[in-house]
Scaffold this motif. Structure first.
Motif, PDB file in Angstrom:
ATOM      1  N   LEU A  35     -11.042 -16.235 -87.453  1.00 46.62           N
ATOM      2  CA  LEU A  35     -10.815 -16.710 -86.083  1.00 46.62           C
ATOM      3  C   LEU A  35     -10.938 -15.550 -85.095  1.00 46.62           C
ATOM      4  O   LEU A  35     -11.640 -15.652 -84.075  1.00 46.62           O
ATOM      5  N   LEU A  36     -10.253 -14.451 -85.398  1.00 48.83           N
ATOM      6  CA  LEU A  36     -10.285 -13.296 -84.499  1.00 48.83           C
ATOM      7  C   LEU A  36     -11.666 -12.643 -84.478  1.00 48.83           C
ATOM      8  O   LEU A  36     -12.129 -12.186 -83.425  1.00 48.83           O
ATOM      9  N   ALA A  37     -12.335 -12.622 -85.647  1.00 50.53           N
ATOM     10  CA  ALA A  37     -13.679 -12.050 -85.703  1.00 50.53           C
ATOM     11  C   ALA A  37     -14.638 -12.872 -84.852  1.00 50.53           C
ATOM     12  O   ALA A  37     -15.417 -12.328 -84.057  1.00 50.53           O
ATOM     13  N   TYR A  38     -14.592 -14.184 -85.027  1.00 51.10           N
ATOM     14  CA  TYR A  38     -15.512 -15.053 -84.299  1.00 51.10           C
ATOM     15  C   TYR A  38     -15.219 -15.035 -82.808  1.00 51.10           C
ATOM     16  O   TYR A  38     -16.126 -15.048 -81.984  1.00 51.10           O
ATOM     17  N   LEU A  39     -13.936 -14.980 -82.460  1.00 52.45           N
ATOM     18  CA  LEU A  39     -13.562 -14.956 -81.044  1.00 52.45           C
ATOM     19  C   LEU A  39     -14.069 -13.676 -80.376  1.00 52.45           C
ATOM     20  O   LEU A  39     -14.603 -13.712 -79.262  1.00 52.45           O
ATOM     21  N   ASP A  40     -13.933 -12.529 -81.073  1.00 50.51           N
ATOM     22  CA  ASP A  40     -14.430 -11.271 -80.510  1.00 50.51           C
ATOM     23  C   ASP A  40     -15.951 -11.260 -80.419  1.00 50.51           C
ATOM     24  O   ASP A  40     -16.534 -10.515 -79.637  1.00 50.51           O
ATOM     25  N   ARG A  41     -16.604 -12.099 -81.239  1.00 54.07           N
ATOM     26  CA  ARG A  41     -18.059 -12.179 -81.220  1.00 54.07           C
ATOM     27  C   ARG A  41     -18.554 -13.027 -80.050  1.00 54.07           C
ATOM     28  O   ARG A  41     -19.559 -12.708 -79.427  1.00 54.07           O
ATOM     29  N   VAL A  42     -17.869 -14.136 -79.771  1.00 59.25           N
ATOM     30  CA  VAL A  42     -18.376 -15.092 -78.776  1.00 59.25           C
ATOM     31  C   VAL A  42     -17.575 -15.130 -77.473  1.00 59.25           C
ATOM     32  O   VAL A  42     -17.938 -15.863 -76.559  1.00 59.25           O
ATOM     33  N   ASN A  43     -16.496 -14.332 -77.370  1.00 55.99           N
ATOM     34  CA  ASN A  43     -15.718 -14.395 -76.129  1.00 55.99           C
ATOM     35  C   ASN A  43     -16.522 -13.897 -74.924  1.00 55.99           C
ATOM     36  O   ASN A  43     -16.174 -14.169 -73.778  1.00 55.99           O
ATOM     37  N   ILE A  44     -17.631 -13.205 -75.208  1.00 52.63           N
ATOM     38  CA  ILE A  44     -18.516 -12.805 -74.123  1.00 52.63           C
ATOM     39  C   ILE A  44     -19.067 -14.031 -73.392  1.00 52.63           C
ATOM     40  O   ILE A  44     -19.365 -13.990 -72.197  1.00 52.63           O
ATOM     41  N   GLY A  45     -19.165 -15.168 -74.132  1.00 60.55           N
ATOM     42  CA  GLY A  45     -19.623 -16.408 -73.516  1.00 60.55           C
ATOM     43  C   GLY A  45     -18.619 -16.943 -72.503  1.00 60.55           C
ATOM     44  O   GLY A  45     -19.001 -17.481 -71.457  1.00 60.55           O
ATOM     45  N   PHE A  46     -17.326 -16.801 -72.797  1.00 57.54           N
ATOM     46  CA  PHE A  46     -16.300 -17.229 -71.847  1.00 57.54           C
ATOM     47  C   PHE A  46     -16.248 -16.301 -70.642  1.00 57.54           C
ATOM     48  O   PHE A  46     -15.987 -16.739 -69.520  1.00 57.54           O
ATOM     49  N   ALA A  47     -16.502 -15.013 -70.876  1.00 60.31           N
ATOM     50  CA  ALA A  47     -16.435 -14.042 -69.780  1.00 60.31           C
ATOM     51  C   ALA A  47     -17.699 -14.016 -68.929  1.00 60.31           C
ATOM     52  O   ALA A  47     -17.711 -13.412 -67.864  1.00 60.31           O
ATOM     53  N   LYS A  48     -18.767 -14.665 -69.408  1.00 60.74           N
ATOM     54  CA  LYS A  48     -20.091 -14.553 -68.804  1.00 60.74           C
ATOM     55  C   LYS A  48     -20.071 -14.678 -67.283  1.00 60.74           C
ATOM     56  O   LYS A  48     -20.540 -13.793 -66.553  1.00 60.74           O
ATOM     57  N   GLN A  49     -19.533 -15.764 -66.775  1.00 60.55           N
ATOM     58  CA  GLN A  49     -19.574 -16.032 -65.337  1.00 60.55           C
ATOM     59  C   GLN A  49     -18.806 -14.977 -64.549  1.00 60.55           C
ATOM     60  O   GLN A  49     -19.341 -14.366 -63.616  1.00 60.55           O
ATOM     61  N   ALA A  50     -17.538 -14.731 -64.948  1.00 59.61           N
ATOM     62  CA  ALA A  50     -16.706 -13.768 -64.223  1.00 59.61           C
ATOM     63  C   ALA A  50     -17.250 -12.353 -64.382  1.00 59.61           C
ATOM     64  O   ALA A  50     -17.233 -11.555 -63.431  1.00 59.61           O
ATOM     65  N   TYR A  51     -17.732 -12.016 -65.582  1.00 61.62           N
ATOM     66  CA  TYR A  51     -18.232 -10.673 -65.847  1.00 61.62           C
ATOM     67  C   TYR A  51     -19.482 -10.380 -65.018  1.00 61.62           C
ATOM     68  O   TYR A  51     -19.612  -9.289 -64.445  1.00 61.62           O
ATOM     69  N   GLN A  52     -20.386 -11.340 -64.940  1.00 65.68           N
ATOM     70  CA  GLN A  52     -21.607 -11.131 -64.169  1.00 65.68           C
ATOM     71  C   GLN A  52     -21.316 -11.026 -62.669  1.00 65.68           C
ATOM     72  O   GLN A  52     -21.934 -10.216 -61.966  1.00 65.68           O
ATOM     73  N   ILE A  53     -20.378 -11.802 -62.175  1.00 69.43           N
ATOM     74  CA  ILE A  53     -20.006 -11.718 -60.756  1.00 69.43           C
ATOM     75  C   ILE A  53     -19.405 -10.351 -60.453  1.00 69.43           C
ATOM     76  O   ILE A  53     -19.703  -9.725 -59.433  1.00 69.43           O
ATOM     77  N   SER A  54     -18.561  -9.871 -61.386  1.00 70.74           N
ATOM     78  CA  SER A  54     -17.867  -8.595 -61.174  1.00 70.74           C
ATOM     79  C   SER A  54     -18.801  -7.397 -61.274  1.00 70.74           C
ATOM     80  O   SER A  54     -18.689  -6.442 -60.495  1.00 70.74           O
ATOM     81  N   THR A  55     -19.738  -7.441 -62.226  1.00 74.43           N
ATOM     82  CA  THR A  55     -20.576  -6.266 -62.503  1.00 74.43           C
ATOM     83  C   THR A  55     -21.988  -6.373 -61.934  1.00 74.43           C
ATOM     84  O   THR A  55     -22.710  -5.368 -61.899  1.00 74.43           O
ATOM     85  N   GLY A  56     -22.401  -7.577 -61.524  1.00 74.67           N
ATOM     86  CA  GLY A  56     -23.758  -7.770 -61.029  1.00 74.67           C
ATOM     87  C   GLY A  56     -24.804  -7.817 -62.117  1.00 74.67           C
ATOM     88  O   GLY A  56     -26.009  -7.682 -61.850  1.00 74.67           O
ATOM     89  N   LEU A  57     -24.391  -8.024 -63.358  1.00 75.91           N
ATOM     90  CA  LEU A  57     -25.311  -8.081 -64.492  1.00 75.91           C
ATOM     91  C   LEU A  57     -26.213  -9.309 -64.374  1.00 75.91           C
ATOM     92  O   LEU A  57     -25.752 -10.415 -64.113  1.00 75.91           O
ATOM     93  N   SER A  58     -27.515  -9.128 -64.583  1.00 77.80           N
ATOM     94  CA  SER A  58     -28.465 -10.244 -64.494  1.00 77.80           C
ATOM     95  C   SER A  58     -28.398 -11.122 -65.738  1.00 77.80           C
ATOM     96  O   SER A  58     -27.859 -10.716 -66.772  1.00 77.80           O
ATOM     97  N   ASP A  59     -28.975 -12.328 -65.652  1.00 75.83           N
ATOM     98  CA  ASP A  59     -29.006 -13.233 -66.804  1.00 75.83           C
ATOM     99  C   ASP A  59     -29.788 -12.623 -67.968  1.00 75.83           C
ATOM    100  O   ASP A  59     -29.396 -12.758 -69.136  1.00 75.83           O
ATOM    101  N   THR A  60     -30.881 -11.950 -67.650  1.00 76.33           N
ATOM    102  CA  THR A  60     -31.704 -11.331 -68.691  1.00 76.33           C
ATOM    103  C   THR A  60     -30.947 -10.209 -69.394  1.00 76.33           C
ATOM    104  O   THR A  60     -30.960 -10.099 -70.620  1.00 76.33           O
ATOM    105  N   ALA A  61     -30.259  -9.367 -68.605  1.00 80.81           N
ATOM    106  CA  ALA A  61     -29.473  -8.267 -69.175  1.00 80.81           C
ATOM    107  C   ALA A  61     -28.326  -8.806 -70.012  1.00 80.81           C
ATOM    108  O   ALA A  61     -28.009  -8.267 -71.084  1.00 80.81           O
ATOM    109  N   PHE A  62     -27.699  -9.885 -69.552  1.00 79.30           N
ATOM    110  CA  PHE A  62     -26.602 -10.489 -70.307  1.00 79.30           C
ATOM    111  C   PHE A  62     -27.110 -11.021 -71.649  1.00 79.30           C
ATOM    112  O   PHE A  62     -26.497 -10.793 -72.688  1.00 79.30           O
ATOM    113  N   ALA A  63     -28.234 -11.740 -71.624  1.00 81.09           N
ATOM    114  CA  ALA A  63     -28.782 -12.302 -72.862  1.00 81.09           C
ATOM    115  C   ALA A  63     -29.132 -11.198 -73.845  1.00 81.09           C
ATOM    116  O   ALA A  63     -28.852 -11.309 -75.054  1.00 81.09           O
ATOM    117  N   PHE A  64     -29.720 -10.097 -73.344  1.00 82.50           N
ATOM    118  CA  PHE A  64     -30.088  -8.992 -74.219  1.00 82.50           C
ATOM    119  C   PHE A  64     -28.839  -8.318 -74.786  1.00 82.50           C
ATOM    120  O   PHE A  64     -28.768  -8.021 -75.982  1.00 82.50           O
TER     121      PHE A  64
END
Length: 448
Positions: A35-64
């Protein structure tokens, strides 16, 4: 004759008690680790919106960046698992959890594209070997007749990570400003810390084999270890115990290709499900979206509780696996259009397929390879799955940009599931494996 039957019946009862005792002792702990391993692997998906707004990361950079984790994970998978075979699962799984927890928590400092890439790469190095290491650990504890059921229960960790972890991650994202940190920083910090604590606990809790378990009665321990030793000898006859020898087996390539495709669909969904649900509901990713995103994974949990076990019981793993993969493909296609209700129902079938296809698939490799061949082969298969994790966000993002449609990404993932269905047909049956065991390796048609 009567005495022999009684002895066998006594052994069967002891074996059943040993398996049940080990199941209740080990599986809850392994599920929590996963559970903890998988959560640390995919929690970037939950942070995606807030993280990109905060850092200005593009969709392409996020996917990579989301995908590059799987490149280093794949590169270090085999060395990590061979080291685990030498040092033992207890030490190595503990090391993996402690280091990946620390690195995952360090994501709270990733304010630039470069730091995002570096931390995701290091996270892949740290976590490499975890999943095949646990699979190897399960083969050291549970005989073949119960392994499909044990694997299906172990896989509860991934939907639980998104059922429990989804709302928790959403809640932490909503705590924006606590301790002077943004919500996404809190999420990475707290969830990473939890993984490291779990790693320390694992060192004191796990035992490599039944022979080391003081909590297992001697008579139960003896019967269980005799059966496991017998199965290892049988696998050496028709499979391989040496990793180099296993590499020469063409079936290993088939295993790797199928798992690669399954992971493209699974992680392609897991990374983007919160964002997809948020778009369907017209809301930002937070507690509400986290709760709704948990619904498909609850359905997956229900399916995982009975479908893989039933597949093994009726000896129809190939048919059941194909049905699971078909649910993924059709569900992805249907989720691309229609109302939010139809899309979420379709996603429920997708997650049920993902949850059940994987433990059914693993009944083949775990039944074919033993010893160092098992450690290396499981790592190789999982490495290819990890590459699927790199391909998934990039193929989805690339298809969406190429066709200027969010549906195109879902169709691309569905295509991977369809190819997996075709390859699944060529998996060997029990009869064909038995032919190997007798040395009859010529003229075997794997499409039967």
């Amino acid at each position: 004759m009567t005495r022999s039957v009684l002895i066998n019946q006594d052994d069967d009862r002891l074996l059943e008690r040993a398996i049940n005792r080990a199941k209740w002792r080990l599986l809850p702990f392994l599920i929590l680790m996963f559970l903890l391993a998988y959560l640390d692997r995919v929690n970037i998906g939950f942070a995606k919106q807030a993280y990109q707004i905060s850092t200005g990361l593009s969709d392409t950079a996020f996917a990579f960046g989301a995908g590059i984790f799987f490149i280093t994970y794949a590169l270090f998978e085999i060395p990590s698992n061979l080291m685990m075979h030498r040092l033992g699962p207890r030490v190595w799984l503990s090391r993996i959890m402690i280091t990946w927890g620390i690195i995952s928590a360090a994501m709270c400092f990733a304010h630039s594209t470069t730091s995002f890439y570096i931390i995701r790469m290091l996270l892949g190095v740290a976590e490499a070997g975890f999943f095949p290491g646990v699979i190897y650990f399960i083969t050291q504890w549970f005989p073949a007749k119960s392994r499909g059921h044990i694997m299906s229960i172990f896989y509860f960790g991934s939907p639980l990570a998104l059922i429990v972890g989804g709302p928790i991650s959403g809640y932490l994202l909503d705590l924006h400003g606590l301790w002077g940190l943004e919500g996404w920083q809190l999420m990475f910090l707290i969830e990473g810390f939890a993984a490291s604590v779990m790693g320390i606990w694992a060192f004191f809790y796990l035992r490599n084999t039944p022979s080391e378990a003081k909590w297992l009665p001697e008579d139960e321990k003896s019967v269980l270890m005799r059966l496991l030793a017998k199965e290892e000898r049988e696998k050496a006859r028709y499979g391989a115990e040496d990793f180099i020898q296993a590499l020469k087996n063409p079936t290993l390539i088939l295993f790797a290709a199928i798992y690669f495709l399954i992971q493209i669909t699974g992680l392609g969904v897991a990374f983007y499900l919160p964002t997809q649900v948020g778009a369907l509901l017209g809301m930002h990713v937070g507690l509400t979206v986290g709760l709704v995103s948990a619904i498909p994974w609850i359905c997956a949990l229900v399916a995982g509780a009975f479908w893989p076990k039933l597949a093994v019981k009726v000896d129809a793993c190939k048919l059941f696996g194909i049905i699971s993969l078909t649910a993924i493909a059709l569900g992805l296609i249907l989720s691309a259009g229609g109302s939010p209700l139809v899309a979420i129902i379709a996603l429920c079938f997708v997650t049920m397929g993902i949850m059940t296809a994987q433990p059914i698939f693993w009944t083949w490799p775990t039944g074919m390879f033993g010893g160092a061949a098992a450690a290396g082969s499981f790592a190789l298969i999982n490495s290819c799955g990890a590459l699927g994790g790199f391909v998934a966000p990039n193929i989805r993002n690339g298809a969406e940009k190429l066709f200027d449609s969010t549906s195109a990404g879902l169709y691309a993932l569905a295509g991977a599931a369809i190819v997996a269905i075709i390859l699944f047909i060529f998996l060997p049956t029990r009869k064909q494996l038995a032919a190997h065991a007798k040395g009859n390796k010529e003229n075997i048609n794997y499409a039967d």
